[in-house]
Design a protein around this motif. Structure first.
Motif, PDB file in Angstrom:
ATOM      1  N   ASN A  90      37.962  40.959  34.972  1.00  0.00           N
ATOM      2  CA  ASN A  90      37.154  40.053  35.772  1.00  0.00           C
ATOM      3  C   ASN A  90      37.145  38.630  35.207  1.00  0.00           C
ATOM      4  O   ASN A  90      36.547  37.736  35.798  1.00  0.00           O
ATOM      5  N   ARG A 105      47.588  35.784  39.060  1.00  0.00           N
ATOM      6  CA  ARG A 105      47.950  34.865  40.142  1.00  0.00           C
ATOM      7  C   ARG A 105      49.306  34.232  39.878  1.00  0.00           C
ATOM      8  O   ARG A 105      50.163  34.169  40.756  1.00  0.00           O
ATOM      9  N   LYS A 130      42.624  36.698  35.756  1.00  0.00           N
ATOM     10  CA  LYS A 130      42.918  36.425  37.156  1.00  0.00           C
ATOM     11  C   LYS A 130      43.968  35.330  37.295  1.00  0.00           C
ATOM     12  O   LYS A 130      44.833  35.392  38.174  1.00  0.00           O
TER      13      LYS A 130
END
Length: 103
Positions: A18, A27, A23
């Motif tokens: 998280n 990405r 992230k």
């Protein structure tokens, strides 16, 4: 061969899935994956070689940026923690990794 399994020598980092950093890495990888698929399509469509080469160069740059970010996270996290716990051999591992990256 000793009785230890191969898994005994593999290190794992437990990432916070998280976290902003995690992230961001995912990405970036998804964007690179999309770029690779785009090149595949360009080759299938018999696009101009120079255009393909430019896209390959962009992927290499994106992978280099990913490597830099991952290396920074590794140094700030794993390496610092290992040194604090007296595991100085992590420095040799880091030097070997940097040498591989700089080829």
């Amino acid at each position: 061969m000793s009785g230890s399994s191969c898994c005994d020598c593999v290190k794992h980092k437990h990432r916070d899935v998280n976290s902003k950093e995690y992230k961001s890495m995912i990405r970036r990888l998804k964007l690179i994956e999309g770029q690779v698929r785009g090149i595949e399509k360009m080759v299938e469509e018999d696009r101009y070689c120079i255009d393909i080469l430019i896209q390959v160069s962009a992927i290499q740059s994106a992978l280099n940026a990913f490597n830099k970010e991952l290396l920074a996270q590794h140094i700030h996290g794993c390496v610092v923690d290992d040194i604090r716990h007296g595991k100085d051999e992590v420095v040799d591992e880091l030097v070997a990794a940097v040498q591989k990256l700089m080829k």
